[in-house]
Design an enzyme around this catalytic site. Sequence first.
Site, short mmCIF file in Angstrom:
data_model
loop_
_atom_site.label_atom_id
_atom_site.label_comp_id
_atom_site.label_asym_id
_atom_site.label_seq_id
_atom_site.Cartn_x
_atom_site.Cartn_y
_atom_site.Cartn_z
CD GLU A 1 -2.65 1.33 0.07
OE1 GLU A 1 -3.34 0.41 -0.37
OE2 GLU A 1 -2.56 2.44 -0.51
CG LEU B 1 -2.79 4.44 2.55
CD1 LEU B 1 -2.52 5.25 3.80
CD2 LEU B 1 -4.14 3.77 2.68
CB CYS C 1 5.64 4.41 6.48
SG CYS C 1 3.99 3.68 6.62
CE LYS D 1 1.27 13.23 5.46
NZ LYS D 1 1.20 12.26 4.36
N1 LIG Z 1 -0.03 4.00 8.00
C1 LIG Z 1 0.37 4.21 6.77
O1 LIG Z 1 0.39 5.35 6.27
C2 LIG Z 1 0.81 3.06 5.90
C3 LIG Z 1 0.94 3.26 4.52
C4 LIG Z 1 1.34 2.18 3.72
C5 LIG Z 1 1.63 0.96 4.30
N2 LIG Z 1 1.54 0.81 5.65
C6 LIG Z 1 1.82 -0.52 6.21
O2 LIG Z 1 0.57 -1.16 6.47
C7 LIG Z 1 0.66 -1.98 7.64
C8 LIG Z 1 -0.40 -1.54 8.64
O3 LIG Z 1 -0.09 -0.21 9.05
P1 LIG Z 1 -1.12 0.68 9.88
O4 LIG Z 1 -0.52 2.03 9.98
O5 LIG Z 1 -2.47 0.49 9.33
O6 LIG Z 1 -1.03 -0.06 11.30
P2 LIG Z 1 -1.93 0.21 12.58
O7 LIG Z 1 -1.04 -0.01 13.73
O8 LIG Z 1 -2.66 1.50 12.45
O9 LIG Z 1 -3.03 -0.95 12.52
C9 LIG Z 1 -2.73 -2.30 12.62
C10 LIG Z 1 -3.94 -3.00 13.23
O10 LIG Z 1 -3.76 -4.41 13.16
C11 LIG Z 1 -4.37 -4.99 14.30
N3 LIG Z 1 -3.89 -6.36 14.49
C12 LIG Z 1 -2.68 -6.80 14.89
N4 LIG Z 1 -2.64 -8.14 14.87
C13 LIG Z 1 -3.84 -8.58 14.43
C14 LIG Z 1 -4.41 -9.86 14.17
N5 LIG Z 1 -3.71 -10.99 14.33
N6 LIG Z 1 -5.68 -9.93 13.72
C15 LIG Z 1 -6.40 -8.81 13.54
N7 LIG Z 1 -5.91 -7.57 13.76
C16 LIG Z 1 -4.65 -7.46 14.19
C17 LIG Z 1 -4.02 -4.03 15.42
O11 LIG Z 1 -4.85 -4.17 16.54
C18 LIG Z 1 -4.17 -2.68 14.70
O12 LIG Z 1 -5.47 -2.14 14.88
C19 LIG Z 1 2.09 -1.83 8.14
O13 LIG Z 1 2.87 -2.87 7.62
C20 LIG Z 1 2.54 -0.50 7.55
O14 LIG Z 1 3.93 -0.43 7.37
C21 LIG Z 1 1.11 1.82 6.46
#
Ligand SMILES: NC(=O)c1ccc[n+]([C@@H]2O[C@H](COP(=O)([O-])OP(=O)(O)OC[C@H]3O[C@@H](n4cnc5c(N)ncnc54)[C@H](O)[C@@H]3O)[C@@H](O)[C@H]2O)c1
Length: 443
Positions: free
Chosen positions: A154, A156, A266, A327
């Site tokens: 992703e 975004l 990230c 940000k």
């Molecule tokens: N935040 C961003 O801008 C962004 C952008 C691109 C990619 N990413 C990537 O996407 C991934 C997620 O990032 P995020 O910012 O959304 O993380 P986040 O911490 O906001 O959310 C992750 C969620 O996963 C849940 N979780 C953990 N283990 C679980 C399980 N076994 N079953 C169900 N739920 C579970 C947690 O409770 C949490 O709510 C990461 O690898 C990150 O690097 C993030």
Amino acid sequence: MNIAVIGAGYVGLVTGACFAELGNHVTCIDVNTQKIANLKQGILPIYEPGLDAMVITNMQQGRLHFATSLTELDAQASVIFIAVGTPSDKDGSADIKYVLEAARNIGAYITQDCVIVDKSTVPVGMADQVENIIKQELAKRSLNVSFNVVSNPEFLREGAAIEDFMRPDRVIIGLSSDNAKALMLDLYLPILRSPERIYFMNVKDAEMTKYAANAMLATRISFMNEMSVLCERMGVDIENVRIGIGSDSRIGPAALNAGCGYGGSCFPKDVRALVKMAEKHGVTPVMLNAVEQRNASQKLLLSERMTHLFGEDLTGIVVGVWGLSFKPGTDDMRESPAIVLIEEVIKRGARVQAYDPAAMPVARETLPDQWFRSGQLALAEHQYGALQDVDALALITEWKPFCYPDIAAMKNLMRKPIILDGRNQYDPRQIRDAGFEYYGIGR
Ligand SMILES: NC(=O)c1ccc[n+]([C@@H]2O[C@H](COP(=O)([O-])OP(=O)(O)OC[C@H]3O[C@@H](n4cnc5c(N)ncnc54)[C@H](O)[C@@H]3O)[C@@H](O)[C@H]2O)c1
């Protein structure tokens, strides 16, 4: 299409809401029971422009559901997204335990053919591990289910997540099966309209593309930050240099803003994880280490400026801070430069008055309680409230309301008219003409 999304954080919730908005039937699953209980009532765990309305509408239309485990699903999903966190482990490598747990849950649940799509940012080779775990779980149940693991990183940006998801520059998909390819095309064509901007590649290539993209963006920022330090020493304005080089079509204007360092969930963790991947494979990541190092020093610039202005001992000094999130447009404070500044000046005896349009509840929850109890940190109710009797204002996050402030009101409120502009938001001459001391980054 029936879709399940595991993890209802920034990425999972946006993915789920956007696919539901496109007419799919989506269930977002999260182990955080409080988060799911709130979501069921339309209360979102994050601030992201436009997301609450989209979530609520799609819930009301019966296309978006929330659950705490896959077993709660009433319908079988043909696509299961993994969108759980992959934070830094102690040594800087990506902590993959949540992805492994999600894979185990999938293996213990699925009963029919499906495609597993990894949206989390994961180390190269992770899809193979996910596949093996699911196979092991299926074997325990003596089930013969056919499934494919696809990598769909992703890209975004928080603060513009819906726009980025619905109108992406491109979609990267790593896979090795024609069936999965057809399904991914079905899923993404409503967003992209034409298949030219969907790039299919091998799974590992897709996994690496995500790290390389973030590392490239972080590199550009750290490069500009290094240039800014040099510019400042040599009487050059980095802002003119930015415009000058950004207009070169070989360079382009994106990610060239000098500032007080990048943060977020990230760039920092992904650069660190890539460093660890390189080391594991016998490659010395000279550039990536430099990117990290520059960012760490950049985050200290504003507190160093404070000590230049007021001395090492900041007892009695009050610092106003505008912006806490890493940000604008998000309440995410993960690795925000604001945390470094606040910690550094508090360590030297200063008091801080901070304001952020969205991140103050997160600040209250995540910053040390001791800072609040001792009065070293106070959160103001209004952006001007944070300026009452301060000796300097540090602008950390370029939220819109900070860009065109009431300069006269600021001057009246502040004990000393000093502005440290961590994002080069202001015109130095205009600010100085209004009677302020102005310090930008590399100007
Ligand atoms: N935040 C961003 O801008 C962004 C952008 C691109 C990619 N990413 C990537 O996407 C991934 C997620 O990032 P995020 O910012 O959304 O993380 P986040 O911490 O906001 O959310 C992750 C969620 O996963 C849940 N979780 C953990 N283990 C679980 C399980 N076994 N079953 C169900 N739920 C579970 C947690 O409770 C949490 O709510 C990461 O690898 C990150 O690097 C993030």
